[in-house]
Write an enzyme that holds these catalytic residues in place. Sequence first.
Site, PDB file in Angstrom:
ATOM      1  N   SER A 130       5.814   8.255  -6.737  1.00 20.56           N
ATOM      2  CA  SER A 130       6.289   7.007  -7.336  1.00 20.56           C
ATOM      3  C   SER A 130       7.514   7.235  -8.204  1.00 20.56           C
ATOM      4  CB  SER A 130       5.190   6.371  -8.188  1.00 20.56           C
ATOM      5  OG  SER A 130       5.676   5.197  -8.816  1.00 20.56           O
ATOM      6  N   LYS A 184      -2.319   6.390  -5.710  1.00 22.85           N
ATOM      7  CA  LYS A 184      -0.976   5.803  -5.568  1.00 22.85           C
ATOM      8  C   LYS A 184      -1.084   4.333  -5.164  1.00 22.85           C
ATOM      9  CE  LYS A 184       3.559   5.624  -5.021  1.00 22.85           C
ATOM     10  NZ  LYS A 184       3.833   4.498  -4.136  1.00 22.85           N
ATOM     11  N   HIS A 187      -1.982   2.427  -8.212  1.00 17.52           N
ATOM     12  CA  HIS A 187      -0.752   2.393  -9.011  1.00 17.52           C
ATOM     13  C   HIS A 187       0.140   1.239  -8.539  1.00 17.52           C
ATOM     14  CE1 HIS A 187       3.587   3.229  -9.121  1.00 17.52           C
ATOM     15  NE2 HIS A 187       3.401   3.817 -10.284  1.00 17.52           N
ATOM     16  N   ASN A 188       0.326   1.132  -7.225  1.00  8.69           N
ATOM     17  CA  ASN A 188       1.179   0.071  -6.692  1.00  8.69           C
ATOM     18  C   ASN A 188       0.592  -1.307  -6.972  1.00  8.69           C
ATOM     19  OD1 ASN A 188       2.654   2.207  -5.737  1.00  8.69           O
ATOM     20  ND2 ASN A 188       2.823   1.437  -3.659  1.00  8.69           N
ATOM     21  N   GLU A 191       1.335  -2.134 -10.424  1.00  8.39           N
ATOM     22  CA  GLU A 191       2.765  -2.484 -10.459  1.00  8.39           C
ATOM     23  C   GLU A 191       2.957  -3.957 -10.078  1.00  8.39           C
ATOM     24  OE1 GLU A 191       6.323  -1.448  -7.433  1.00  8.39           O
ATOM     25  OE2 GLU A 191       5.402   0.308  -8.361  1.00  8.39           O
TER      26      GLU A 191
END
Length: 473
Positions: A130, A184, A187-188, A191
Site C-alpha cells: 500500500s 491488505k 486496509h483498502n 480506506e
Amino acid sequence: MTPTCDIGLIGLAVMGENLVLNMESRGFHVAVYNRTTSVTEKFAAGRGKGKNFVAAATLEEFVGSLKRPRRAQIMVKAGAPVDAVIEQLIPLLEAGDVIIDGGNSLWTDTQRREKYLKEKGIHFFGVGVSGGEEGALKGPSIMPGGSKEGWESIAPIYTKIAAVAEGEPCCRHMGPDGAGHYVKMVHNGIEYGDMQLICEAYAILKATLNPTAEEFAQIFGDWNRGELNSFLIEITANIFGKKDAETGKPMVDVILDKAGQKGTGKWTVGHAVEMGVPLSVIGSAVEARILSSLKSERVAASKEFNIPAPAAFSGSRQQMIEAVRDALYASKIISYAQGFVQLGAAAAQYGWTLNFGDIASIWRGGCIIRAQFLNHITEAYRRDAQLKNLILDPFFRDILMRTQANWRTAVQAAISHGVAVPAFGAALAYFDSYRQERLPANLLQAQRDYFGAHTFERTDKPAGEFFHFNWLQ
C-alpha cells in the site's frame, strides 16, 4: 548466465517499476521482465539506465539471473494472469524458491496458490503493498502472508524497502497463506470508509456554511495539524488549493461526481456479511460509490423531488466546523473498530494469529490510510491484545464520550439540510446500538417465531434454552 540478482520482478507497470527502483536504491541487484519485451527495453534505456538491473528478454534468462533461493515477484493484473505467470515459472524453479504475488489478489486465490505450490516445494507469498506510486518508490506499507520459512528468505528485502515509522519498518509477517492479502483488503476497505467520511464532512460544511475552496483548504489544513492528522486529510487540503487552468475554477468543482472502484471494498464487505460481522461504515462507503455512478438517474430524480429549503444557518460558524470535525473523528474510530473486528473474525475462521498492534503499526507510514491516531490503535492492542472492540479501549472510549454531542449535531445538520451522510449515520447507529443493553430485536424474534416458528430465548430463563409461543392460540 551467472546468478547475481537478489530478487526479480515480473510486470513493469507503474507499481512494478517503482518497486524495483526502490529495491535497487536500497542496494539490491534486481532482475526485471515484462511479457512485452519493448516495455523491458524502454525501462532499461530510461528509468533503469545505469542502475543495477538485469533486463531479461525471456523468463528463462530472468530465472537464470536469480541467486538461490530464487525470489520472483509477480506484479500483473489479479486473477487469471497471476495463475498464468505461476505456471510459466514452475518448470524453471526448484524446491525452496519463492514466488511472491504483490498485486491486489483475492485472499482465497492466494490460499489456493499457496497450497498448490507447497506441494511442489515452492514457497508462495501473497504480499499486500500500500502507498500507491509514491509509496512503491520511496517506501510502502507491506503486508506479507506465507510460510515462516519463506518469510525468512524475503524478509531482508521487504523490511528494507518498506516505509519507516517511529523507527520501525512498516512491514511485518502477517501470517500464513492468504493473511497478507486479507489484511491488505481490509486496509483498502478502511480506506474507502476514510475517504467517504471526509467527503461527507465536506458535504455538510458545503450545505451549512458554503465555504470557498480557499476556506476549505484552511479548514482541512487546520484539522491536519490536530487529532485528524493524516495523509488523506493532508491531500484533501491540497486538493482545495488547486485551480483548473482552463476555467479558473477550483479543480474540485469541475470534477464529475461519479466515483470509481476496483473491487477490494466489495470483497471486504461481502466477506464481513458472510461471517456475520457488522461493517456498516465501509459498507456505506461502497454503496455511496455505487450510487454516485448513477449520475444520469440522479440528475433526473433531482427534478422530481422538491425538498423544502432549510432555514439559513444562523449559528456559530466555528462551532459547526468543530462539530463536523468531531463527527469525522468519531466516525473514523468506529470504521477502524469495525475493520479490526473483521480481522479478528477472519483470523478465527482461517486459524491465523494476527497481531493487531503490529497491523496498526505498519499502517503508520507509507500507506494511504497513514494517520497519527494509528499510534493510539497500536498502543491499545499492546495494552490488551484480546480487546474485543477498539471503542472499549479507555483512550477511544473517552474520545467518543467527548465528541458524541458534536457528532449528533453534525448528523442532525445534515438531515435538516437534506444532505446524505450514509457513513456518518452508519457509524453513529453502530455506536448507539453497541452501547445499548437492550435493542428492539426482541420484537424481531417474536415476528420470526410468529411466521416461522424460529423460536426465541427468554430473559427469565438460562441462555441457550429456546422456546416457541403459539401466537394463533
